[in-house]
Write a protein that holds these residues in place. Structure first.
Motif, PDB file in Angstrom:
ATOM      1  N   VAL A 283      14.647 -20.970  -8.639  1.00 52.62           N
ATOM      2  CA  VAL A 283      16.049 -21.007  -9.089  1.00 52.62           C
ATOM      3  C   VAL A 283      16.351 -22.333  -9.793  1.00 52.62           C
ATOM      4  CG1 VAL A 283      18.444 -21.026  -8.308  1.00 52.62           C
ATOM      5  CG2 VAL A 283      16.830 -19.389  -7.323  1.00 52.62           C
ATOM      6  N   VAL A 284      15.937 -23.434  -9.173  1.00 54.12           N
ATOM      7  CA  VAL A 284      16.182 -24.749  -9.773  1.00 54.12           C
ATOM      8  C   VAL A 284      15.431 -24.887 -11.092  1.00 54.12           C
ATOM      9  CG1 VAL A 284      15.902 -27.236  -9.458  1.00 54.12           C
ATOM     10  CG2 VAL A 284      16.633 -25.815  -7.538  1.00 54.12           C
ATOM     11  N   GLY A 285      14.191 -24.415 -11.116  1.00 53.13           N
ATOM     12  CA  GLY A 285      13.388 -24.515 -12.329  1.00 53.13           C
ATOM     13  C   GLY A 285      13.980 -23.740 -13.490  1.00 53.13           C
ATOM     14  N   TRP A 286      14.468 -22.536 -13.231  1.00 52.51           N
ATOM     15  CA  TRP A 286      15.069 -21.746 -14.299  1.00 52.51           C
ATOM     16  C   TRP A 286      16.394 -22.349 -14.762  1.00 52.51           C
ATOM     17  CZ3 TRP A 286      13.750 -18.566 -17.897  1.00 52.51           C
ATOM     18  CH2 TRP A 286      12.570 -17.838 -17.768  1.00 52.51           C
ATOM     19  N   ALA A 287      17.091 -23.031 -13.878  1.00 56.15           N
ATOM     20  CA  ALA A 287      18.306 -23.735 -14.298  1.00 56.15           C
ATOM     21  C   ALA A 287      17.953 -24.829 -15.303  1.00 56.15           C
ATOM     22  CB  ALA A 287      19.016 -24.331 -13.088  1.00 56.15           C
ATOM     23  N   PHE A 288      16.880 -25.577 -15.038  1.00 54.67           N
ATOM     24  CA  PHE A 288      16.414 -26.598 -15.975  1.00 54.67           C
ATOM     25  C   PHE A 288      15.956 -25.953 -17.287  1.00 54.67           C
ATOM     26  CE2 PHE A 288      16.006 -29.564 -12.339  1.00 54.67           C
ATOM     27  CZ  PHE A 288      16.569 -30.685 -12.922  1.00 54.67           C
ATOM     28  N   ALA A 289      15.258 -24.828 -17.180  1.00 54.40           N
ATOM     29  CA  ALA A 289      14.751 -24.163 -18.383  1.00 54.40           C
ATOM     30  C   ALA A 289      15.890 -23.684 -19.282  1.00 54.40           C
ATOM     31  CB  ALA A 289      13.861 -22.982 -17.989  1.00 54.40           C
ATOM     32  N   LEU A 290      16.917 -23.100 -18.686  1.00 56.31           N
ATOM     33  CA  LEU A 290      18.053 -22.637 -19.476  1.00 56.31           C
ATOM     34  C   LEU A 290      18.799 -23.806 -20.105  1.00 56.31           C
ATOM     35  CD1 LEU A 290      19.401 -19.805 -17.129  1.00 56.31           C
ATOM     36  CD2 LEU A 290      18.269 -19.525 -19.338  1.00 56.31           C
ATOM     37  N   PHE A 291      18.917 -24.904 -19.369  1.00 59.30           N
ATOM     38  CA  PHE A 291      19.548 -26.094 -19.939  1.00 59.30           C
ATOM     39  C   PHE A 291      18.735 -26.622 -21.122  1.00 59.30           C
ATOM     40  CE2 PHE A 291      19.588 -30.745 -20.151  1.00 59.30           C
ATOM     41  CZ  PHE A 291      20.922 -30.969 -20.456  1.00 59.30           C
ATOM     42  N   ALA A 292      17.410 -26.671 -20.961  1.00 53.42           N
ATOM     43  CA  ALA A 292      16.556 -27.165 -22.048  1.00 53.42           C
ATOM     44  C   ALA A 292      16.651 -26.261 -23.269  1.00 53.42           C
ATOM     45  CB  ALA A 292      15.110 -27.263 -21.564  1.00 53.42           C
ATOM     46  N   LEU A 293      16.674 -24.945 -23.053  1.00 53.06           N
ATOM     47  CA  LEU A 293      16.809 -24.019 -24.177  1.00 53.06           C
ATOM     48  C   LEU A 293      18.163 -24.175 -24.859  1.00 53.06           C
ATOM     49  CD1 LEU A 293      15.200 -20.646 -23.005  1.00 53.06           C
ATOM     50  CD2 LEU A 293      14.493 -22.067 -24.936  1.00 53.06           C
ATOM     51  N   ARG A 294      19.202 -24.335 -24.048  1.00 49.98           N
ATOM     52  CA  ARG A 294      20.539 -24.481 -24.621  1.00 49.98           C
ATOM     53  C   ARG A 294      20.660 -25.752 -25.443  1.00 49.98           C
ATOM     54  NH1 ARG A 294      25.300 -27.145 -23.682  1.00 49.98           N
ATOM     55  NH2 ARG A 294      24.360 -28.345 -21.995  1.00 49.98           N
ATOM     56  N   LYS A 295      20.105 -26.834 -24.932  1.00 47.34           N
ATOM     57  CA  LYS A 295      20.321 -28.144 -25.534  1.00 47.34           C
ATOM     58  C   LYS A 295      19.367 -28.448 -26.684  1.00 47.34           C
ATOM     59  CE  LYS A 295      22.504 -32.184 -25.335  1.00 47.34           C
ATOM     60  NZ  LYS A 295      23.957 -32.305 -25.534  1.00 47.34           N
ATOM     61  N   TYR A 296      18.100 -28.027 -26.531  1.00 49.54           N
ATOM     62  CA  TYR A 296      17.084 -28.518 -27.462  1.00 49.54           C
ATOM     63  C   TYR A 296      16.331 -27.423 -28.216  1.00 49.54           C
ATOM     64  CZ  TYR A 296      17.876 -32.636 -24.569  1.00 49.54           C
ATOM     65  OH  TYR A 296      18.467 -33.676 -23.886  1.00 49.54           O
ATOM     66  N   ARG A 297      16.697 -26.160 -27.990  1.00 47.15           N
ATOM     67  CA  ARG A 297      15.961 -25.077 -28.634  1.00 47.15           C
ATOM     68  C   ARG A 297      15.922 -25.225 -30.154  1.00 47.15           C
ATOM     69  NH1 ARG A 297      17.813 -20.984 -31.227  1.00 47.15           N
ATOM     70  NH2 ARG A 297      19.913 -21.567 -30.600  1.00 47.15           N
ATOM     71  N   ALA A 298      17.057 -25.587 -30.751  1.00 49.20           N
ATOM     72  CA  ALA A 298      17.124 -25.672 -32.209  1.00 49.20           C
ATOM     73  C   ALA A 298      16.386 -26.880 -32.767  1.00 49.20           C
ATOM     74  CB  ALA A 298      18.591 -25.718 -32.654  1.00 49.20           C
ATOM     75  N   ARG A 299      16.029 -27.841 -31.914  1.00 49.72           N
ATOM     76  CA  ARG A 299      15.374 -29.051 -32.399  1.00 49.72           C
ATOM     77  C   ARG A 299      13.864 -28.966 -32.372  1.00 49.72           C
ATOM     78  NH1 ARG A 299      18.986 -33.778 -29.383  1.00 49.72           N
ATOM     79  NH2 ARG A 299      21.056 -32.847 -29.769  1.00 49.72           N
ATOM     80  N   VAL A 300      13.323 -28.010 -31.654  1.00 46.60           N
ATOM     81  CA  VAL A 300      11.869 -27.906 -31.506  1.00 46.60           C
ATOM     82  C   VAL A 300      11.160 -27.774 -32.854  1.00 46.60           C
ATOM     83  CG1 VAL A 300       9.989 -26.481 -30.594  1.00 46.60           C
ATOM     84  CG2 VAL A 300      11.945 -27.045 -29.145  1.00 46.60           C
ATOM     85  N   PRO A 301      11.636 -26.933 -33.801  1.00 48.30           N
ATOM     86  CA  PRO A 301      10.959 -26.853 -35.100  1.00 48.30           C
ATOM     87  C   PRO A 301      10.902 -28.176 -35.852  1.00 48.30           C
ATOM     88  CG  PRO A 301      12.448 -24.991 -34.819  1.00 48.30           C
ATOM     89  CD  PRO A 301      12.727 -25.944 -33.701  1.00 48.30           C
ATOM     90  N   TYR A 302      11.826 -29.089 -35.578  1.00 38.38           N
ATOM     91  CA  TYR A 302      11.808 -30.392 -36.241  1.00 38.38           C
ATOM     92  C   TYR A 302      10.905 -31.391 -35.504  1.00 38.38           C
ATOM     93  CZ  TYR A 302      15.912 -28.428 -38.522  1.00 38.38           C
ATOM     94  OH  TYR A 302      16.767 -27.604 -39.215  1.00 38.38           O
ATOM     95  N   TRP A 303      10.652 -31.115 -34.235  1.00 34.54           N
ATOM     96  CA  TRP A 303       9.843 -32.043 -33.448  1.00 34.54           C
ATOM     97  C   TRP A 303       8.349 -31.768 -33.564  1.00 34.54           C
ATOM     98  CZ3 TRP A 303      13.169 -31.657 -28.349  1.00 34.54           C
ATOM     99  CH2 TRP A 303      14.328 -32.435 -28.512  1.00 34.54           C
ATOM    100  N   VAL A 304       7.963 -30.497 -33.786  1.00 33.67           N
ATOM    101  CA  VAL A 304       6.532 -30.158 -33.814  1.00 33.67           C
ATOM    102  C   VAL A 304       5.865 -30.776 -35.043  1.00 33.67           C
ATOM    103  CG1 VAL A 304       6.771 -28.084 -32.453  1.00 33.67           C
ATOM    104  CG2 VAL A 304       7.044 -27.941 -34.926  1.00 33.67           C
TER     105      VAL A 304
END
Length: 291
Positions: A270-291
């Protein structure tokens, strides 16, 4: 005041439309869209295995052979060192190693999941979670190949005589590990894309956890020694991977298991998926610029 002036004033006072690129709705949508593209990641995951063993005679069954040799070597050696009967210890080590390979690969390959798919991320319009599903699917295929060792061991060492209907709990346990492999790949994958030092740190940490996790040794052997050795079992229980291992290994070898292992794994999930959803919400759009 003229009509044009009123329109200008209204335009200036109007607030810009809010963007939903950093919302939980978009995070859930990415997971749904990625799962909907299962024909893509199912095919890519299978192609990964075929490509790795291209021009090989027995192909991916080298995975099974390598794991079987490693389990046999470790089982024979530590059975003698710990003075545990081989027919009891070898199944313990074998199943532990098979499950560990699934867990460790989710951590190590998960941290590089987006970096390794840089070309696809920049060129292929798909959900970010497609690459995570592809990784976990590939590891499940490896796990399925290694299960051939388990089948042989079940009959060779008479493990089947100890298996009962409650031991089918290994199936939901595997599903729970898959859920954790998904959030681990998302969290570590996103942050390792931004901070490349995370991947080698995880490599060293995973090696350390392999030694600290009861794979080559058993908690029962520590308890039987009594004294300070028995107290060290509590230290082993501080290792979260021990609980992941126990919920699936115990039923697969016909051993009883404690319910608290499930409670701990469910809480971490439960805690891990909370972190995962936060990471997707916050940084999902930035991943293509970071790779």
């Amino acid at each position: 005041m003229s009509a044009s002036a009123l329109e200008s004033e209204a335009a200036a006072s109007a607030s810009p439309p809010a963007s939903d690129s950093q919302t939980f709705r978009r995070a859930f949508q990415d997971l749904r869209d990625g799962f909907a593209q299962r024909e893509l990641w199912l095919h890519l995951g299978w192609q990964d295995i075929k490509q790795r063993y291209r021009r090989s005679v027995i192909g991916p069954f080298w995975i099974t052979i390598a794991t079987g040799v490693q389990a046999a070597a470790m089982g024979l050696l530590y059975s003698a060192l710990l003075d545990i009967p081989i027919d009891e210890f070898l199944p313990y080590v074998t199943v532990g190693l098979i499950v560990w390979n699934l867990i460790s690969a989710s951590i190590l390959e998960g941290s590089d999941v987006f970096v390794a798919n840089e070309g696809l991320i920049k060129q292929l319009p798909s959900a970010l979670s497609v690459h995570v599903y592809r990784l976990v699917w590939r590891q499940l295929l490896f796990f399925a190949h290694n299960l051939l060792i388990y089948v042989v061991m079940v009959f060779a060492f008479g493990v089947w005589r100890h298996l009962t209907w409650p031991d089918l709990s290994a199936i939901p346990a595997l599903g729970l590990i898959v859920l954790n492999a998904l959030w681990v790949s998302i969290v570590f994958g996103i942050f390792s894309t931004r901070y490349r030092d995370i991947s080698p740190i995880l490599g060293s940490l995973t090696l350390l956890l392999f030694v600290l996790t009861p794979i080559m040794w058993t908690t029962e052997s520590l308890k039987s020694q009594g004294g300070q050795a028995a107290d060290r079992v509590k230290l082993a229980e501080l290792n979260p991977l021990y609980h992941y291992l126990e919920i699936i290994r115990a039923p697969m070898i016909g051993k009883p298991q404690e319910a608290y292992h499930w409670y701990i794994v469910l809480a971490i999930t439960v805690v891990g998926w909370a972190f995962a959803l936060f990471a997707l919400r916050k940084y999902r759009a930035r991943v293509p610029y970071w790779v």
